[in-house]
Design an enzyme around this catalytic site. Structure first.
Site, PDB file in Angstrom:
ATOM      1  N   ASP A  17      71.036  55.996  76.111  1.00  0.00           N
ATOM      2  CA  ASP A  17      72.169  56.075  75.198  1.00  0.00           C
ATOM      3  C   ASP A  17      72.383  57.508  74.728  1.00  0.00           C
ATOM      4  O   ASP A  17      73.516  57.954  74.536  1.00  0.00           O
ATOM      5  CB  ASP A  17      71.917  55.150  74.000  1.00  0.00           C
ATOM      6  CG  ASP A  17      73.177  54.868  73.203  1.00  0.00           C
ATOM      7  OD1 ASP A  17      74.272  55.200  73.677  1.00  0.00           O
ATOM      8  OD2 ASP A  17      73.056  54.312  72.100  1.00  0.00           O
ATOM      9  N   HIS A 208      74.491  54.671  64.351  1.00  0.00           N
ATOM     10  CA  HIS A 208      74.895  56.044  64.624  1.00  0.00           C
ATOM     11  C   HIS A 208      75.053  56.772  63.285  1.00  0.00           C
ATOM     12  O   HIS A 208      75.321  56.148  62.261  1.00  0.00           O
ATOM     13  CB  HIS A 208      76.209  56.070  65.413  1.00  0.00           C
ATOM     14  CG  HIS A 208      76.023  55.693  66.849  1.00  0.00           C
ATOM     15  ND1 HIS A 208      76.313  56.540  67.890  1.00  0.00           N
ATOM     16  CD2 HIS A 208      75.554  54.553  67.423  1.00  0.00           C
ATOM     17  CE1 HIS A 208      76.036  55.952  69.042  1.00  0.00           C
ATOM     18  NE2 HIS A 208      75.572  54.742  68.782  1.00  0.00           N
ATOM     19  N   CYS A 239      79.156  57.974  72.008  1.00  0.00           N
ATOM     20  CA  CYS A 239      79.640  56.881  72.846  1.00  0.00           C
ATOM     21  C   CYS A 239      80.903  57.348  73.543  1.00  0.00           C
ATOM     22  O   CYS A 239      81.896  57.685  72.865  1.00  0.00           O
ATOM     23  CB  CYS A 239      79.931  55.618  72.028  1.00  0.00           C
ATOM     24  SG  CYS A 239      80.558  54.257  73.038  1.00  0.00           S
ATOM     25  N   ASN A 248      73.139  59.059  67.769  1.00  0.00           N
ATOM     26  CA  ASN A 248      72.323  58.031  67.136  1.00  0.00           C
ATOM     27  C   ASN A 248      71.449  58.673  66.067  1.00  0.00           C
ATOM     28  O   ASN A 248      71.184  59.866  66.085  1.00  0.00           O
ATOM     29  CB  ASN A 248      71.417  57.361  68.187  1.00  0.00           C
ATOM     30  CG  ASN A 248      72.199  56.708  69.287  1.00  0.00           C
ATOM     31  OD1 ASN A 248      72.835  57.376  70.092  1.00  0.00           O
ATOM     32  ND2 ASN A 248      72.164  55.397  69.341  1.00  0.00           N
TER      33      ASN A 248
END
Length: 302
Positions: A17, A208, A239, A248
């Site tokens: 991620d 986040h 994202c 994050n």
């Protein structure tokens, strides 16, 4: 004032991620050094890569190489958005698969060109087969609080999607504040409901830090009974399908906070910062979490 768990589990999402939104191409050997250093820091659960189309997420084009070389310490998750991704992940030896669906139709369509209902219809037989095959299934619930296209998300819609995954046999729900709009009160309310309604599932909070409320949201989630948190070393992330979403919450900051409050994680802040050193020179932006800034300046963290 409030009760806290004695222990919490950190699920590191930086290698997947965290890096998926990076404009710079991070070499495979650097990713592997990053992963190994995080494991040395005490991380036992980690998203290591994603089996997605390199056309859409070029950063994850080396997924098979990562799986071939990553040390099998603890649980390594791989993200797989569809049937082809799941088959590729299984062929690479993955035993823990993460799938994802957005609560918001608009977000889901931007992401994978399907509505939420269409995504669930396609995923249902895949999840059932994964469970028959004995694999661990992690369901990532995007836009659980707010959608960048539709605005606030009705908590009942999030709960209903989580119930659907539970009925399909998912082992874990990673419930995400995808664009960093959640506040501590709504975090407490949603996670309290999830813990009450789905007591047999692993419930993980994924925040986040767009508006610098992630640590406050984690504290609220702890009070709601959550003891699993997705974090990203160095605060890497964002994202690609959520405009304005920043990284994050940083692993090193979360570990520091939890340990100071007496919640054991088994993770070393210093070692996580050294892991960030492995990746910092190859990413497109400065990494400036609280603990990593102290590390760079040679200042004590206590």
């Amino acid at each position: 004032m409030f009760s806290l768990p004695k222990e919490a589990t950190i699920i590191e999402v930086g290698p997947r991620d965290g890096l998926q939104n990076e404009k710079n191409e991070v070499p495979t050997d650097v990713k592997l050094r990053f992963i190994r250093a995080l494991q040395d820091a005490g991380i036992r659960e980690m998203e290591v890569t994603s089996f997605v189309s390199p056309k859409w997420v070029p950063q994850m084009g080396d997924a098979a190489q990562i799986m071939d070389s990553v040390p099998r310490t603890g649980r390594q998750f791989v993200l797989a958005p569809n049937e082809r991704g799941i088959e590729n992940a299984k062929a690479a030896g993955a035993d823990s698969i993460a799938v994802f669906v957005g609560v918001s139709d608009s977000f889901n369509k931007k992401n994978i060109n399907r509505s939420t209902a269409e995504s669930m219809e396609g995923l249902a037989p895949q999840i059932r087969q994964l469970k028959k095959d004995g694999l661990f299934v992690r369901a990532c619930i995007s836009t659980a609080f707010h959608c960048p296209f539709e605005g606030p998300v009705d908590p009942e819609k999030t709960l209903e999607l989580c119930r659907q995954f539970a009925e399909l046999g998912a082992d874990e729900l990673s419930v995400a504040d995808t664009n960093g709009m959640a506040d501590p009160a709504e975090s407490y309310r949603l996670f309290s409901r999830l813990k009450e309604e789905l007591p047999d599932l692993l419930i993980t909070a994924h925040f986040h830090d767009t508006r610098k409320m992630a640590l406050a949201n984690i504290l609220a989630s702890l009070q709601a009974g959550v003891d699993r948190f997705d974090t990203s070393a160095g605060g890497l992330g964002g994202c690609p399908f959520s405009p304005g979403a920043t990284g994050n919450v940083a692993t090193e900051d979360v570990v520091y906070m939890l340990e100071r409050m007496g919640v054991a994680t088994g993770v070393s802040v210093d070692a996580v910062c050294r892991a960030v050193d492995e990746i910092a020179g190859t990413v497109s932006r400065p990494l400036a979490s609280g603990m990593y800034t102290l590390h760079q300046n040679g200042q004590p963290k206590q």
